[in-house]
Design an enzyme around this catalytic site. Structure first.
Site, short mmCIF file in Angstrom:
data_model
loop_
_atom_site.label_atom_id
_atom_site.label_comp_id
_atom_site.label_asym_id
_atom_site.label_seq_id
_atom_site.Cartn_x
_atom_site.Cartn_y
_atom_site.Cartn_z
N VAL A 1 -0.26 2.25 2.29
CA VAL A 1 -1.15 2.26 3.46
C VAL A 1 -1.65 0.86 3.83
O VAL A 1 -2.34 0.70 4.83
CB VAL A 1 -2.35 3.20 3.23
CG1 VAL A 1 -1.89 4.63 3.04
CG2 VAL A 1 -3.19 2.74 2.05
N GLY A 2 -1.35 -0.14 2.99
CA GLY A 2 -1.76 -1.50 3.32
C GLY A 2 -2.87 -2.07 2.46
O GLY A 2 -3.53 -3.04 2.86
N LYS A 3 -3.05 -1.52 1.25
CA LYS A 3 -4.13 -2.01 0.38
C LYS A 3 -4.00 -3.49 0.07
O LYS A 3 -4.98 -4.23 0.09
CB LYS A 3 -4.16 -1.23 -0.94
CG LYS A 3 -4.60 0.19 -0.87
CD LYS A 3 -4.79 0.78 -2.26
CE LYS A 3 -3.57 0.64 -3.14
NZ LYS A 3 -2.39 1.39 -2.62
N VAL B 1 -2.47 -5.92 1.70
CA VAL B 1 -2.74 -6.78 2.86
C VAL B 1 -4.23 -6.82 3.15
O VAL B 1 -4.79 -7.88 3.44
CB VAL B 1 -1.94 -6.29 4.08
CG1 VAL B 1 -2.40 -7.02 5.34
CG2 VAL B 1 -0.45 -6.53 3.88
N LYS C 1 -5.70 -6.67 -10.21
CA LYS C 1 -4.81 -5.52 -10.05
C LYS C 1 -4.67 -4.92 -11.45
O LYS C 1 -3.87 -5.39 -12.27
CB LYS C 1 -3.44 -5.97 -9.53
CG LYS C 1 -2.42 -4.87 -9.36
CD LYS C 1 -2.63 -4.10 -8.08
CE LYS C 1 -1.51 -3.09 -7.85
NZ LYS C 1 -1.67 -2.36 -6.57
N THR D 1 2.80 -1.03 -10.81
CA THR D 1 3.93 -0.18 -11.16
C THR D 1 5.10 -0.44 -10.22
O THR D 1 4.93 -0.94 -9.11
CB THR D 1 3.57 1.31 -11.12
OG1 THR D 1 3.26 1.69 -9.76
CG2 THR D 1 2.36 1.62 -12.00
N ASP E 1 2.28 -7.30 -6.30
CA ASP E 1 1.31 -7.36 -5.22
C ASP E 1 0.47 -8.64 -5.25
O ASP E 1 0.11 -9.18 -4.20
CB ASP E 1 0.38 -6.14 -5.29
CG ASP E 1 1.10 -4.84 -4.97
OD1 ASP E 1 2.17 -4.89 -4.35
OD2 ASP E 1 0.57 -3.77 -5.33
N GLY F 1 -5.10 -0.02 7.62
CA GLY F 1 -4.30 -1.06 6.97
C GLY F 1 -3.20 -1.65 7.82
O GLY F 1 -2.78 -2.80 7.58
N ALA G 1 -0.15 -4.43 12.22
CA ALA G 1 1.03 -4.17 11.41
C ALA G 1 1.89 -5.43 11.33
O ALA G 1 1.95 -6.23 12.27
CB ALA G 1 1.83 -3.02 12.02
#
Length: 237
Positions: A8-10, A12, A32, A36, A45, A165, A196
């Site tokens: 969902v964009g966590k 970013v 973080k 995974t 990430d 997000g 986006a």
């Protein structure tokens, strides 16, 4: 930072909040707890956070190669589990010499970290930290957002607000309607909507877009009323 689900964009949104804090001269750390679906040595990430946000401290406690929940990935790989207590301790240590510590979850708020049922919600509770819910823009997001916010509230957590997000270039009717409905579903204000495709922006472009797309509560200039009005105009035309 908790999403209503995966993708969902966590990352970013986390990088956007971090970038604005760095731009203000703050010492920022991003934790973080569990990564995974990424093999050892591959960028995860936090590599994206560093690329987009600049001079931030990053910390990853566990890495599991399978794209599963941390608990399932640990079980499958035979690697050590991560407990909420370990994650909270790491965040507290980072806070001792940073102005801001952001914790990015894996998946949603109740995705299991360990076989004891520990989740990101337990980490937030242990730290007394507010939760920012990162949500999708379109159809189906209201239910997921409402469930996330209700669980957080029932567990005694403070939901600071919701951020979209990834706001599409050409939002459909559901997305435009959700600008008004998401804060109702979350029981908390809309704190931003990031365009986006921001993950591919240059660092300066990213900081500029983060400032436009995030609320003053998160260091930006985003005004939810103006945003809703503009999207309503788009709907009419």
């Amino acid at each position: 930072m908790s999403g209503t689900g995966t993708g969902v964009g966590k990352t970013v949104v986390t990088a956007a909040v971090a970038s604005l804090a760095v731009d203000r001269g703050q010492r920022v750390a991003v934790l973080k707890p569990a990564q995974t679906g990424v093999a050892p040595g591959e960028p995860g990430d936090l590599a994206d956070v560093r690329r987009l946000a600049g001079e931030v401290t990053t910390c990853e406690l566990r890495r599991y190669p399978d794209p599963l929940s941390p608990e399932a990935a640990a079980r499958r790989s035979g690697l050590a589990e991560l407990t909420p207590a370990q994650a909270a301790t790491a965040a507290s240590r980072l806070l001792s010499d940073h102005d801001l510590v952001l914790v990015e979850g894996a998946g949603g708020l109740l995705v299991r970290f360990d076989s004891g049922g520990g989740t990101l919600a337990d980490v937030a509770w242990a730290l007394g930290a507010p939760v920012v819910v990162v949500a999708e823009a379109g159809l189906g997001t209201l239910n997921a957002t409402a469930l996330t916010a209700e669980v957080a509230t029932r567990r005694g957590l403070d939901v600071l607000g919701v951020v979209i997000g990834a706001w599409p270039d050409k939002p459909d009717l559901a997305a435009r309607s959700n600008v008004t409905d998401l804060p109702v579903a979350a029981g908390a204000p809309l704190l931003g909507a990031l365009a986006a495709g921001l993950a591919s922006a240059s660092r300066q472009e990213f900081v500029d877009e983060a400032r436009r797309g995030l609320s003053p509560w998160l260091g930006g200039t985003f005004d939810p009323d103006v945003f809703a009005r503009d999207e309503a105009v788009t709907d009419v035309t």
